[in-house]
Design a protein around this motif. Structure first.
Motif, PDB file in Angstrom:
ATOM      1  N   UNK A 234     -12.112  -3.349 -10.207  1.00  0.00           N
ATOM      2  CA  UNK A 234     -13.538  -3.433 -10.549  1.00  0.00           C
ATOM      3  C   UNK A 234     -13.761  -3.963 -11.961  1.00  0.00           C
ATOM      4  N   UNK A 235     -12.841  -3.674 -12.870  1.00  0.00           N
ATOM      5  CA  UNK A 235     -12.970  -4.190 -14.242  1.00  0.00           C
ATOM      6  C   UNK A 235     -12.572  -5.655 -14.319  1.00  0.00           C
ATOM      7  N   UNK A 236     -11.507  -6.001 -13.610  1.00  0.00           N
ATOM      8  CA  UNK A 236     -10.964  -7.361 -13.693  1.00  0.00           C
ATOM      9  C   UNK A 236     -11.819  -8.379 -12.948  1.00  0.00           C
ATOM     10  N   UNK A 237     -12.442  -7.911 -11.851  1.00  0.00           N
ATOM     11  CA  UNK A 237     -13.211  -8.829 -11.013  1.00  0.00           C
ATOM     12  C   UNK A 237     -14.637  -8.316 -10.795  1.00  0.00           C
ATOM     13  N   UNK A 238     -15.491  -8.461 -11.798  1.00  0.00           N
ATOM     14  CA  UNK A 238     -16.877  -8.004 -11.656  1.00  0.00           C
ATOM     15  C   UNK A 238     -17.667  -8.800 -10.627  1.00  0.00           C
ATOM     16  N   UNK A 239     -17.093  -9.915 -10.132  1.00  0.00           N
ATOM     17  CA  UNK A 239     -17.773 -10.715  -9.123  1.00  0.00           C
ATOM     18  C   UNK A 239     -17.604 -10.160  -7.713  1.00  0.00           C
ATOM     19  N   UNK A 240     -16.749  -9.150  -7.546  1.00  0.00           N
ATOM     20  CA  UNK A 240     -16.552  -8.548  -6.222  1.00  0.00           C
ATOM     21  C   UNK A 240     -17.846  -7.878  -5.772  1.00  0.00           C
ATOM     22  N   UNK A 241     -18.231  -8.137  -4.528  1.00  0.00           N
ATOM     23  CA  UNK A 241     -19.460  -7.538  -4.000  1.00  0.00           C
ATOM     24  C   UNK A 241     -19.204  -6.495  -2.926  1.00  0.00           C
ATOM     25  N   UNK A 242     -17.960  -6.413  -2.417  1.00  0.00           N
ATOM     26  CA  UNK A 242     -17.640  -5.418  -1.384  1.00  0.00           C
ATOM     27  C   UNK A 242     -16.164  -5.064  -1.462  1.00  0.00           C
ATOM     28  N   UNK A 243     -15.855  -3.812  -1.142  1.00  0.00           N
ATOM     29  CA  UNK A 243     -14.478  -3.321  -1.163  1.00  0.00           C
ATOM     30  C   UNK A 243     -14.183  -2.631   0.164  1.00  0.00           C
ATOM     31  N   UNK A 244     -13.036  -2.976   0.746  1.00  0.00           N
ATOM     32  CA  UNK A 244     -12.514  -2.265   1.909  1.00  0.00           C
ATOM     33  C   UNK A 244     -11.334  -1.434   1.431  1.00  0.00           C
ATOM     34  N   UNK A 245     -11.458  -0.106   1.491  1.00  0.00           N
ATOM     35  CA  UNK A 245     -10.398   0.803   1.049  1.00  0.00           C
ATOM     36  C   UNK A 245      -9.543   1.190   2.249  1.00  0.00           C
ATOM     37  N   UNK A 246      -8.224   1.021   2.110  1.00  0.00           N
ATOM     38  CA  UNK A 246      -7.323   1.218   3.235  1.00  0.00           C
ATOM     39  C   UNK A 246      -6.990   2.657   3.560  1.00  0.00           C
TER      40      UNK A 246
END
Length: 331
Positions: A234-246
Motif C-alpha cells: 500500500x505504501x509502495x503502490x498508492x495507485x492500487x485500487x483493489x486488493x485480493x488477499x489470499x
C-alpha cells in the motif's frame, strides 16, 4: 537417571549431531534416496554415538502399525486451519481413530521433523497441508504411509488431495472487481499458494488486463510477515485500487495496514479476502469474501485417508463469492 527413564533419542537429535537436515537423516537410515558417502558416514556415526534406535524409520516396515492419523497444518491459530482440523477430528472420531496434530509453521525443515516423529509413532495415515517438496515426503512414502494432501498439493506427486476450487474463486473475485472498473488489482498471497497466483495471472489475462508483477506480493505464514507485505504494498503502490488477499491472515493485515496509513476501504481501496471467518462480517466495513468449505475439506480428507481402496485422486470443493461492503466502484 535409569536408562528406561531417559528421553528417547530422535531423528532431530541425530540430525543436529551430524550437522545435516532431518530429511537427510531419514534417507540415510531408511537406506533409500541420495546421500554422499561422507554424509552417510557422519549420520551413521552420530546415530551410533547417541545410541539411536530407529523405532519406525527402520522397523516400521516390518512391525505391526499402531494406527491413527497424523495431521500437519501450518498454524492451528489460523481460523481456516482450525476449521479444517475440526473436520478431520469429526471424521476420525466417527471412525474411532486417534489424531496426532502437528504445526509446521510453513517451514519445510519443521515438516520433515514432524514426518519423522509420526513415523516413530508408527502412525499409519497422514493428512497434511504440505509446504515441503516431494523429496521431503520420501520417507513417509517409502514407509508405506497413506497420505492425503489438503488445500495444497506437492508438485510431481500424484497423490489423493482435497482442496477448494482456487481457480474458480480467484476468477470470480477478479471478474467482480474488474466489473467495478478496477484495473490495478493487487494479490497478496502466502508462500505455497502458487495455484492462486497462477489463477490470478490467468484471470487478468482473460480480461485483457496487463499483469503487473509488482502487484503480486508473497508473504510467509506469520502475522508479522503478512502485515509487512500489506503495508509495503500500500505504501509502495498508492495507485492500487483493489486488493485480493489470499487468506484471512492477509486480509486482516490489509485492514490493519490500511487503517495505519489512513487508506479508506472501499473508498480508496476495495478488498476481497479468501475465507469467510466470523470477524469478516463484523469488520467495518464488512468484508467481501471468497468462502471456502474448510470443515468439509478436512472431513473429506479424513474420509479419503481412511478408505483403503477406490480413492479418487483429487476432490475439488466449490467456493462462493459473498459480496459485502468492502468493495466499491473505481473512483
Amino acid at each position: 537417571m535409569k536408562a528406561s527413564e531417559q528421553r528417547r533419542v530422535t531423528v532431530k537429535d541425530v540430525a543436529e549431531a551430524a550437522g545435516v537436515g532431518v530429511a537427510t537423516v531419514s534417507r540415510v537410515l531408511t537406506g533409500t534416496g541420495s546421500a554422499s558417502a561422507a554424509t552417510r558416514e557422519r549420520v551413521l556415526a552420530a546415530a551410533a554415538r547417541l545410541d539411536y534406535r530407529p523405532s519406525a524409520l527402520g522397523r516400521n516396515l516390518r512391525r505391526r502399525h499402531t494406527g491413527g492419523i497424523g495431521l500437519l497444518v501450518p498454524d492451528i491459530t489460523d481460523t481456516f486451519y482450525a476449521r479444517l482440523a475440526d473436520g478431520v477430528l469429526a471424521c476420525a472420531k466417527s471412525a474411532g481413530e486417534p489424531v496426532i496434530l502437528g504445526t509446521t509453521g510453513d517451514d519445510p525443515e519443521r515438516e520433515a521433523e514432524l514426518i519423522g516423529s509420526l513415523l516413530e509413532e508408527s502412525v499409519e495415515r497422514v493428512i497434511a497441508v504440505p509446504c515441503g517438496d516431494g523429496e521431503m515426503w520420501g520417507p513417509a512414502f517409502r514407509a508405506g504411509l497413506g497420505v492425503v494432501f489438503a488445500e495444497r498439493e506437492v508438485p510431481g506427486r500424484n497423490l489423493p488431495s482435497v482442496r477448494a476450487d482456487d481457480r474458480a474463486g480467484v476468477r470470480t473475485a477478479v471478474e467482480y472487481l474488474a466489473g467495478l472498473g478496477h484495473r490495478r488489482i493487487a494479490l497478496l498471497a502466502r508462500h505455497g499458494q502458487e495455484q492462486r497466483v497462477r489463477a490470478f495471472r490467468e484471470a487478468l489475462a482473460e480480461l485483457g488486463v496487463p499483469v503487473d508483477e509488482e502487484l503480486i506480493v508473497l508473504a510467509r505464514g506469520t502475522r508479522d510477515s503478512a502485515y509487512a507485505a500489506a503495508a509495503g504494498l500500500l505504501q509502495r503502490r498508492p495507485d492500487v485500487t483493489a486488493v485480493l488477499a489470499g487468506g484471512n491472515m492477509l486480509g486482516e493485515a490489509t485492514v490493519l495496514a490500511a487503517r495505519e496509513l489512513v487508506i479508506r476501504i472501499p473508498r480508496d481501496v476495495s478488498l476481497v479476502m479468501f475465507d469467510d471467518v466470523p470477524w469478516a462480517e463484523l469488520c467495518s466495513p464488512p468484508l467481501t469474501v471468497i468462502s471456502q468449505p474448510a470443515h468439509d475439506i478436512g472431513y473429506r480428507a479424513a474420509e479419503l485417508v481412511l478408505r483403503e481402496r477406490g480413492r479418487p485422486r483429487t476432490v475439488t470443493l466449490p467456493t462462493e463469492l459473498i459480496v459485502r461492503a468492502s468493495c466499491g466502484p473505481r473512483r
